[in-house]
Write an enzyme that holds these catalytic residues in place. Sequence first.
Site, short mmCIF file in Angstrom:
data_model
loop_
_atom_site.label_atom_id
_atom_site.label_comp_id
_atom_site.label_asym_id
_atom_site.label_seq_id
_atom_site.Cartn_x
_atom_site.Cartn_y
_atom_site.Cartn_z
N TYR A 1 7.22 15.34 -0.09
CA TYR A 1 7.04 14.17 -0.19
C TYR A 1 6.38 13.35 1.05
O TYR A 1 5.07 12.67 1.03
CB TYR A 1 8.22 13.25 -0.45
N SER B 1 6.22 5.74 3.28
CA SER B 1 7.81 5.70 3.38
C SER B 1 8.06 5.89 4.80
O SER B 1 7.65 6.68 5.41
CB SER B 1 8.26 6.58 2.31
N SER B 2 9.37 5.65 5.11
CA SER B 2 9.86 5.92 6.69
C SER B 2 10.11 7.54 6.71
O SER B 2 10.32 7.74 7.78
CB SER B 2 11.13 4.88 7.02
N CYS B 3 10.16 8.03 5.68
CA CYS B 3 10.21 9.86 5.43
C CYS B 3 9.17 10.31 6.25
O CYS B 3 9.20 11.59 6.72
CB CYS B 3 10.61 9.97 4.20
N HIS C 1 17.59 6.77 -5.93
CA HIS C 1 18.13 6.31 -4.45
C HIS C 1 19.64 6.07 -4.33
O HIS C 1 20.34 5.64 -5.37
CB HIS C 1 17.25 5.46 -3.91
N LYS D 1 2.53 11.68 1.82
CA LYS D 1 2.37 10.40 2.43
C LYS D 1 1.67 10.40 3.82
O LYS D 1 0.81 9.51 3.90
CB LYS D 1 3.73 9.75 2.57
N1 LIG Z 1 11.83 2.94 -3.79
C1 LIG Z 1 11.82 3.04 -2.20
O1 LIG Z 1 13.10 2.94 -1.89
C2 LIG Z 1 10.74 3.29 -1.58
C3 LIG Z 1 9.19 3.14 -2.11
N2 LIG Z 1 8.36 3.54 -1.25
C4 LIG Z 1 7.04 3.57 -1.94
O2 LIG Z 1 6.71 2.39 -2.61
C5 LIG Z 1 5.75 2.97 -3.67
C6 LIG Z 1 6.40 2.48 -4.98
O3 LIG Z 1 7.61 3.13 -5.34
P1 LIG Z 1 8.78 2.67 -6.38
O4 LIG Z 1 8.39 1.36 -6.91
O5 LIG Z 1 9.90 2.60 -5.74
O6 LIG Z 1 8.81 3.75 -7.38
P2 LIG Z 1 8.78 3.76 -9.00
O7 LIG Z 1 9.34 5.00 -9.33
O8 LIG Z 1 9.87 2.65 -9.41
O9 LIG Z 1 7.72 3.24 -9.62
C7 LIG Z 1 6.27 4.22 -9.37
C8 LIG Z 1 5.22 3.74 -10.52
O10 LIG Z 1 4.26 4.56 -10.57
C9 LIG Z 1 3.82 5.12 -11.98
N3 LIG Z 1 3.18 6.34 -11.68
C10 LIG Z 1 3.93 7.63 -11.27
N4 LIG Z 1 3.17 8.50 -11.64
C11 LIG Z 1 1.89 7.94 -12.26
C12 LIG Z 1 0.70 8.51 -12.79
N5 LIG Z 1 0.65 9.97 -12.88
N6 LIG Z 1 -0.30 7.69 -13.27
C13 LIG Z 1 0.09 6.37 -13.26
N7 LIG Z 1 1.16 5.93 -13.02
C14 LIG Z 1 2.08 6.57 -12.36
C15 LIG Z 1 5.04 4.73 -12.53
O11 LIG Z 1 4.63 4.77 -13.72
P3 LIG Z 1 5.93 5.56 -14.94
O12 LIG Z 1 7.04 4.74 -14.70
O13 LIG Z 1 5.25 5.01 -16.20
O14 LIG Z 1 5.68 6.84 -14.62
C16 LIG Z 1 5.78 3.67 -11.85
O15 LIG Z 1 5.20 2.33 -12.58
C17 LIG Z 1 5.61 4.36 -3.54
O16 LIG Z 1 4.51 4.75 -2.99
C18 LIG Z 1 7.07 4.88 -2.76
O17 LIG Z 1 6.60 5.90 -1.79
C19 LIG Z 1 8.47 3.71 -0.07
C20 LIG Z 1 9.74 3.57 0.59
C21 LIG Z 1 10.85 3.34 -0.05
C1 LIG Z 2 13.33 6.04 0.69
C2 LIG Z 2 13.68 7.57 1.12
O1 LIG Z 2 14.36 8.13 -0.09
C3 LIG Z 2 14.97 9.55 0.30
O2 LIG Z 2 15.66 9.53 1.29
P1 LIG Z 2 17.09 9.06 1.72
O3 LIG Z 2 17.13 8.03 2.62
O4 LIG Z 2 17.91 10.05 1.88
O5 LIG Z 2 17.43 8.69 0.22
P2 LIG Z 2 18.61 8.40 -0.75
O6 LIG Z 2 18.73 6.83 -1.27
O7 LIG Z 2 18.68 9.26 -1.96
O8 LIG Z 2 20.14 8.88 0.28
C4 LIG Z 2 20.55 8.24 1.30
C5 LIG Z 2 22.24 8.53 1.59
O9 LIG Z 2 22.89 8.37 0.75
C6 LIG Z 2 23.74 9.52 0.22
N1 LIG Z 2 24.34 9.27 -1.09
C7 LIG Z 2 25.54 9.00 -1.32
N2 LIG Z 2 25.75 8.96 -2.64
C8 LIG Z 2 24.39 9.11 -3.27
C9 LIG Z 2 24.14 8.98 -4.53
O10 LIG Z 2 24.79 8.79 -5.55
N3 LIG Z 2 22.65 9.20 -4.79
C10 LIG Z 2 21.85 9.20 -3.66
N4 LIG Z 2 20.58 9.31 -3.94
N5 LIG Z 2 22.47 9.22 -2.57
C11 LIG Z 2 23.58 9.22 -2.31
C12 LIG Z 2 22.81 10.79 0.56
O11 LIG Z 2 23.41 11.73 0.45
C13 LIG Z 2 22.19 10.16 1.84
O12 LIG Z 2 22.63 10.49 2.88
C14 LIG Z 2 13.76 10.46 0.43
O13 LIG Z 2 13.94 11.38 0.03
C15 LIG Z 2 12.64 9.69 0.17
O14 LIG Z 2 12.58 9.40 -1.13
C16 LIG Z 2 12.52 8.28 0.87
O15 LIG Z 2 11.50 7.83 1.57
#
Ligand SMILES: NC(=O)C1=CN([C@@H]2O[C@H](COP(=O)(O)OP(=O)(O)OC[C@H]3O[C@@H](n4cnc5c(N)ncnc54)[C@H](OP(=O)(O)O)[C@@H]3O)[C@@H](O)[C@H]2O)C=CC1
Ligand SMILES: C[C@H]1O[C@H](OP(=O)(O)OP(=O)(O)OC[C@H]2O[C@@H](n3cnc4c(=O)[nH]c(N)nc43)[C@H](O)[C@@H]2O)[C@@H](O)[C@@H](O)C1=O
Length: 322
Positions: free
Chosen positions: A147, A118-120, A190, A151
């Site tokens: 996190y 992730s970009s974090c 998010h 990563k």
């Molecule tokens: N969403 C975003 O904005 C971003 C995501 N990513 C990366 O992309 C990848 C996927 O993220 P995303 O799809 O958003 O996440 P989701 O939470 O939508 O999906 C995660 C998946 O992982 C499965 N999972 C979690 N824990 C376990 C476990 N112990 N055993 C088996 N399966 C498990 C979950 O299954 P279940 O729901 O059944 O628990 C689910 O299917 C991650 O590596 C994340 O860091 C990177 C940047 C941004």
């Molecule tokens: C993908 C990235 O996602 C996470 O980082 P983040 O970019 O800070 O993610 P975010 O989507 O939760 O927030 C973005 C911004 O948005 C604002 N904000 C406003 N209102 C809401 C609100 O209602 N919910 C949330 N979540 N944020 C809100 C919030 O305060 C912040 O300024 C990492 O922890 C990590 O998981 C990671 O890698």
Amino acid sequence: MVDTNAGSFFSEKSAKIFVAGHRGLVGSAIVRKLQSFGFSNLVLRTHSELDLTVQSAVDAFFASEKPKFVILAAAKVGGIHANNTYPADFIAINLQIQTNVIHSSFAHGVEKLLFLGSSCIYPKFAPQPITESALLTGPLEPTNEWYAIAKIAGIKMCQAYRIQHNWDAVSGMPTNLYGPNDNFHPENSHVLPALIRRFHEAKVRGDKEVVVWGSGSPLREFLHVDDLADAVVFMMDKYSGLSHLNVGSGKEVSIKELAELVKEVVGFDGELVWDKTKPDGTPRKLMDSSKLMELGWEPKISLKDGLVDTYKWYLENYAMKQ
Ligand SMILES: NC(=O)C1=CN([C@@H]2O[C@H](COP(=O)(O)OP(=O)(O)OC[C@H]3O[C@@H](n4cnc5c(N)ncnc54)[C@H](OP(=O)(O)O)[C@@H]3O)[C@@H](O)[C@H]2O)C=CC1
Ligand SMILES: C[C@H]1O[C@H](OP(=O)(O)OP(=O)(O)OC[C@H]2O[C@@H](n3cnc4c(=O)[nH]c(N)nc43)[C@H](O)[C@@H]2O)[C@@H](O)[C@@H](O)C1=O
């Protein structure tokens, strides 16, 4: 460094591919993308069928299934509040899942693995746009450092296995993603899915205002998950190198601009109220994705089109079930 093995993935449409996390936002998009290209031998396990934190279960799965390719999209994932509230879960579960899957993939003869970070992972005040070389050059953003450390360990594990064993493990670092199958939890999601749900529910109730977290000034780069899935399949085919690769849209918006756009797409006509007791997180994290783009990948879905598509998905698949 780009390896000569690159380019064979598309010639192996019946090879066994394990997509870990296939029901999540990212995993489900990757499955759709692979199926659209004609890949026909996907191995999928739900969390309850295979808990990836359990090393013995993961090893037994790889020993019996012996996939040829692995895409690791299973992780403990959440927004700023979830990361800040459950640091132990975010570091421990992610270290466990990725260590088990990466090591067992190597041990059981997987030909290529793609890990998603992730970009974090980058320093809170990294120069913008952030290049891959900014990794480990400064302190992390405190709300998600647990996190991020997990990563970073995943990237380093892929690099270590490549260096010591000449094994083809690559890492992609996506920016903030959104799309179908996102997590719409009111606190733990998010920002983009959180706002879709909050504006929609406010519209349905006829509320006069919607609360948005923080100051509205942080900048974020958003990428539709179908573009990310395209990048993942592209990297499986075309990329085989030591460095992780950034995957972003190259376009950033402020949270205030995002909130105004979601408000417009959902059709809410009240006011925005900013809750400044909530953290802003990183002020800016625009990635430089030119390495991947120079190889030939490009994002195709604009934020406006992607939001319209995601709100439609939310209405048809989520709001209906509440
Ligand atoms: N969403 C975003 O904005 C971003 C995501 N990513 C990366 O992309 C990848 C996927 O993220 P995303 O799809 O958003 O996440 P989701 O939470 O939508 O999906 C995660 C998946 O992982 C499965 N999972 C979690 N824990 C376990 C476990 N112990 N055993 C088996 N399966 C498990 C979950 O299954 P279940 O729901 O059944 O628990 C689910 O299917 C991650 O590596 C994340 O860091 C990177 C940047 C941004
Ligand atoms: C993908 C990235 O996602 C996470 O980082 P983040 O970019 O800070 O993610 P975010 O989507 O939760 O927030 C973005 C911004 O948005 C604002 N904000 C406003 N209102 C809401 C609100 O209602 N919910 C949330 N979540 N944020 C809100 C919030 O305060 C912040 O300024 C990492 O922890 C990590 O998981 C990671 O890698």
